[in-house]
Design a protein around this motif. Structure first.
Motif, PDB file in Angstrom:
ATOM      1  N   ARG B 108      35.157  35.188  32.364  1.00 40.20           N
ATOM      2  CA  ARG B 108      36.278  35.025  33.296  1.00 40.20           C
ATOM      3  C   ARG B 108      37.103  33.795  32.919  1.00 40.20           C
ATOM      4  NH1 ARG B 108      33.322  38.916  34.829  1.00 40.20           N
ATOM      5  NH2 ARG B 108      33.318  39.666  36.963  1.00 40.20           N
ATOM      6  N   PHE B 111      39.402  34.622  30.068  1.00 38.10           N
ATOM      7  CA  PHE B 111      40.573  35.398  30.506  1.00 38.10           C
ATOM      8  C   PHE B 111      41.590  34.491  31.197  1.00 38.10           C
ATOM      9  CE2 PHE B 111      38.084  39.534  30.527  1.00 38.10           C
ATOM     10  CZ  PHE B 111      38.898  40.167  29.620  1.00 38.10           C
ATOM     11  N   ILE B 112      41.075  33.685  32.105  1.00 36.57           N
ATOM     12  CA  ILE B 112      41.995  32.856  32.894  1.00 36.57           C
ATOM     13  C   ILE B 112      42.649  31.813  31.988  1.00 36.57           C
ATOM     14  CG2 ILE B 112      42.092  31.222  34.843  1.00 36.57           C
ATOM     15  CD1 ILE B 112      40.116  33.138  36.281  1.00 36.57           C
ATOM     16  N   GLN B 114      43.497  32.351  28.935  1.00 37.75           N
ATOM     17  CA  GLN B 114      44.590  33.034  28.230  1.00 37.75           C
ATOM     18  C   GLN B 114      45.789  33.283  29.145  1.00 37.75           C
ATOM     19  OE1 GLN B 114      43.001  36.346  25.707  1.00 37.75           O
ATOM     20  NE2 GLN B 114      41.047  35.359  26.127  1.00 37.75           N
ATOM     21  N   ASN B 115      45.523  33.398  30.459  1.00 41.58           N
ATOM     22  CA  ASN B 115      46.625  33.630  31.394  1.00 41.58           C
ATOM     23  C   ASN B 115      47.459  32.379  31.645  1.00 41.58           C
ATOM     24  OD1 ASN B 115      45.750  36.256  31.748  1.00 41.58           O
ATOM     25  ND2 ASN B 115      44.509  35.787  33.539  1.00 41.58           N
ATOM     26  N   TYR B 116      46.793  31.227  31.575  1.00 44.88           N
ATOM     27  CA  TYR B 116      47.492  30.008  31.995  1.00 44.88           C
ATOM     28  C   TYR B 116      47.739  29.002  30.873  1.00 44.88           C
ATOM     29  CZ  TYR B 116      46.940  31.518  36.811  1.00 44.88           C
ATOM     30  OH  TYR B 116      47.039  32.218  37.979  1.00 44.88           O
TER      31      TYR B 116
END
Ligand code: SF4
Ligand code: SF4
Lengths: 452, 386
Positions: B108, B111-112, B114-116
């Protein structure tokens, strides 16, 4: 930690049919106990998004779900003694509450020579001959069963993998084919394991019929979800958390399908006649992720006090949208159909995940889509002390909903099992203040020309 | 930073203290730098493209502040800390980021991240939880997709010979690390736990060739210096990783010599070589799925609890024998489920082979370390009577 100020109030389900749904939970537990009496095989299973449980059932294994039983123990406030046993065994008290509940029970069962104690909640869980772990969604789903070897010595754990591809990687050529091929091979290995264990062969015709039935039930459950788009909402989360059991755990059971026919008819009737689940629906909210099972009555209270309808909840427990025809047309092999179903469930929100930058697609992205589809005013985040996997992405969901959809969120801390972390008074005051925030953002959405 | 021509332990300590410095220098020279999480991304592919892989770590010394809005407090604080550093731009020199489905927390967080935290190239590697045959095939396919992503990003293909050479370089690193581990077998060990930690973090922060030179220099140094360490109880650390020397210093000043670590900054990434297979991806996938022994990978259960434990942990018995271990510290970063579920079984197993175990769930903060001292001291005393 706050003092326990919780009322022991059960929820008032708004659907007549939701009141019948408890039958299915009882049915699972009772049929396992009956199976034990009749010397038939019993399995403990993790929810696995219909990947492996249908196969085990087609092979004649009676499955019970300790996760679901954990929620039941919590709802009747009988989890605490089991949690204490787990803690006493040296398991960290930060682990999944359902796992700790089940570990405590497994130790009790072992100490009682595998005779279920007479006072076990819901009749208890009969000793399994195998445990079906899952690689989907969280580590607890296999580490927990693995750790039960201490109490269920010699009971094999079968670990069924469900790959979880990233949102960006989902679009890479070959990735989908690789995933589907892998799931099918995993299913074949599961069948081989069960055939060796049970010394019998898979009945392909029976499996096919069960898969057909599951597709039908899930399709119908999804139709019910679609009806929930209506304003006012014909049903609320308090109803959903009861009616989900048949489609989530028993979609292959014709009784589940019949049940959904009745649910559909009742919900449709309400839609056709403009009858809302709660009187004076003023705010439409989404809920993530697992609810405080011990205090579901809270949702009735906020409906009554503030006109809040919980119109949609976590993606996890919902049937997927039906597979596109080109995905399933001509696919007759039941294993391939299962693979396509599970893969679809875990990837269908990948385009949204990329659009809103909320990978992984599971957990977060669906809420970004629901926001508009269900015309929601707010999001209630319920961070859980003991289900971290469902909690990890909540902050991201809150952030992106506000930023990309102008839907604000409120955080109400709690737990699925632990009573100590939920403060009812605090929750009420937060929600009361939040109604003003929802009013404000409604105005912002209007100014921004958004559709709801 | 002091003179770059410092060698051996001194240089390792310098790199450890200024982890991003060498990477930033390389970046200025036009080299590409990728960050990666935990032990699972196959860094050989990066090396084959002349990309420097940098292991993403946290900082026990730095309060988590920026991550609070993105990752909840119930998450493993190592993951939160790493992400916090990312949000504070401490890894802003990455050209790419490779996340892996190592455990829930790592997955997780990746992923996070890569999002921010936007890097020009990102890849999320799905690592199966099982080691079934089909899982290996699938994992190899995942790695092939990773390779293609890198090749597209770099605009050049990885030549199989370059990949073989990268594997050889990383295998050389693994062999050197094992050689260094061997120097901890004597009593007292020639290398302390703190020195080892600094060396391992240093080699995870520089290109593999420089890491190999560093390791060789450290080996030369510790085999020729007067051993500064005194005999103490010999400790094996199992569990969540330790990435701060304040922690190892506390342990080693409480009556122990740390002699071997079965953790993600210890033996796990280094214990086995990658086999040179005709298709290099076969050796790579087999290594990362089958030979990196984190309990995040499920191994088939045995016919009994005992048989299952033996199969899963017999390597610890070997460590204990060869490093003459007196006791085990089971280190659990609070909320690390992967190791948390193992606590009773690991205690059962190690106690049965005559090893006492100290289990501590800790909060990954140097500020919270000192209260642990009395527990280590009491454990050291108890070992005498064990
Ligand atoms: S950690 Fe959460 S998702 Fe996982 S088994 Fe427990 S309740 Fe279910
Ligand atoms: S638990 Fe295992 S997989 Fe997760 S961060 Fe630690 S070493 Fe890596």
């Amino acid at each position: 930690m706050t003092k326990n100020k919780i009322k022991t109030k059960k929820s008032n389900k708004t659907l007549e049919t939701a009141r019948e749904a408890g039958y299915f939970g009882k049915k699972m537990l009772e049929s396992a106990i009956r199976a034990q009496d009749e010397g038939k095989p019993i399995g403990w299973s993790m929810a696995n998004w219909w990947e492996g449980d249908i196969i085990a059932k087609a092979m004649g294994v009676n499955l019970v779900y300790p996760e679901n039983w954990g929620a039941f123990c919590a709802s009747i406030r009988r989890a605490e003694p089991f949690l204490e046993i787990s803690d006493g065994e040296g398991f960290p008290n930060t682990l999944c509450g359902y796992a700790r509940n089940n570990i405590g029970f497994a130790k009790t069962l072992k100490e009682n020579d595998f005779v279920i104690p007479a006072d076990a909640p819901g009749g208890g869980l009969a000793k399994p001959i195998m445990m079906l772990a899952s690689g989907a969604a969280c580590d607890a789903r296999y580490k927990w069963f693995q750790s039960l070897g201490r109490y269920l010595d010699g009971v094999p754990v079968w670990m069924l993998e469900l790959p979880q591809t990233g949102a960006r990687e989902f679009f890479l050529p070959e990735n989908k084919a690789n995933n589907l091929k892998f799931i099918v091979k995993e299913l074949k290995l599961l069948i081989r394991f069960l055939e060796d264990l049970l010394k019998c062969k898979m009945d392909d015709a029976k499996l096919e019929a069960m898969v057909d039935q599951a597709f039908k039930t899930l399709g119908l459950a999804h139709e019910v979800d679609l009806l929930r788009r209506n304003v006012p909402s014909p049903m609320v989360s308090q109803d959903f958390w009861s009616i989900m059991i048949p489609h989530f755990y028993l979609p292959d059971d014709p009784e589940a399908y019949e049940f959904y026919q009745r649910v559909y008819a009742e919900v449709k009737h309400k839609v056709d006649n403009g009858i809302g689940a709660i009187p004076n629906e003023k705010y439409r909210m989404m809920f993530g992720e697992l609810p405080p099972w011990h205090s579901i009555g809270f949702f009735d209270d906020i409906a009554e006090r503030y006109g809040i309808a919980m119109v949609m909840e976590s993606w996890n427990y919902h049937a997927p949208t039906p597979l596109p025809e080109e995905e399933i047309d001509g696919v007759t092999d039941p294993l391939e159909r299962i693979a396509r179903l599970c893969y679809h469930k875990y990837t269908e929100y990948n385009p949204a995940a990329l659009k809103y930058a909320v990978a992984p697609s599971y957990f977060s992205a669906p809420f970004l889509e629901y926001a508009e589809i269900y015309r929601t005013d707010g999001f209630m985040a319920h961070p859980l002390m003991s289900c971290r996997p469902a909690t990890y992405t909540l902050m991201q969901t809150l952030q992106r909903l506000e930023e990309k959809r102008l839907v604000p969120g409120v955080v109400v801390n709690g737990d699925i099992i632990d009573l100590r972390v939920f403060n009812l008074e605090e929750a009420y005051s937060k929600v009361e203040a939040f109604t003003e925030t929802m009013d404000h953002y409604r105005e912002l959405r209007r100014k921004a020309g958004m559709a709801w | 930073m002091e003179e770059q021509n410092n060698t051996g332990l001194r240089r390792a300590a310098e790199i450890y203290r200024h982890r991003g410095l060498r990477a930033r220098q390389l970046k200025e020279e036009g080299k590409k730098i990728f960050g990666y999480f935990c032990c699972y991304p196959p860094i050989e592919l990066l090396t084959a493209l002349d990309i420097t892989p940098i292991r993403v770590l946290g900082n026990m010394d730095e309060p988590v502040t920026e991550a609070d809005d993105y990752l909840p407090p119930v998450m493993c604080i190592f993951c939160r800390s790493a992400f916090d550093l990312g949000m504070k731009a401490q890894y802003n020199y990455f050209d790419g980021f490779v996340g892996a489905h190592a455990c829930d927390g790592a997955e997780r967080t990746s992923f996070i991240w890569q999002n921010y935290i936007h890097s020009p190239c990102n890849f999320q590697l799905d690592v199966p939880h099982t080691a079934h045959g089909p899982a290996l095939t699938f994992f190899k396919e995942q790695i092939a997709l990773f390779q293609k992503t890198l090749e597209t990003f770099c605009g050049t293909q990885i030549h199989p010979d370059d990949l073989r050479q990268a594997i050889a370089l990383h295998n050389r690193q693994r062999a050197l690390v094992r050689e260094l581990y061997g120097l901890r077998k004597p009593n007292p060990p020639l290398v302390s736990g703190t020195e080892m930690l600094q060396v391992l973090i240093a080699v995870m922060s520089i290109p593999v060739t420089e890491g190999n030179d560093l390791l060789q220099a450290v080996i030369n140094e510790v085999t020729t210096r007067a051993n500064p360490h005194a005999p103490k109880h010999r400790l094996l650390i199992w569990g969540s990783l330790i990435d701060h020397a304040a922690f190892t210093e506390l342990i080693e000043s409480s009556g122990f010599n740390i002699v071997v670590e079965d953790t993600a900054i210890g033996t796990r990434p280094f214990w086995h070589d990658i086999e040179m297979t005709a298709d290099p991806l076969d050796g790579i996938s087999d290594h990362y799925l089958n030979e990196v022994l984190c309990p995040r990978t499920f191994r088939e259960t045995g016919p009994s609890y005992q048989a299952d434990s033996d199969a899963r942990f017999n390597y610890l018995k070997e460590f204990a024998k060869h490093w003459n271990v007196d006791g085990v510290f089971a280190n659990i970063i609070r909320n690390c489920d992967i190791h948390g579920y193992e606590v009773p079984v690991i205690k059962d197993y190690l106690n049965a082979i005559g090893l006492p175990v100290l289990v501590i769930e800790q909060d990954y903060s140097t500020a919270a370390l000192e209260p642990l001292r009395t527990r280590f001291e009491a454990f050291a005393e108890s070992i005498d009577g064990y």
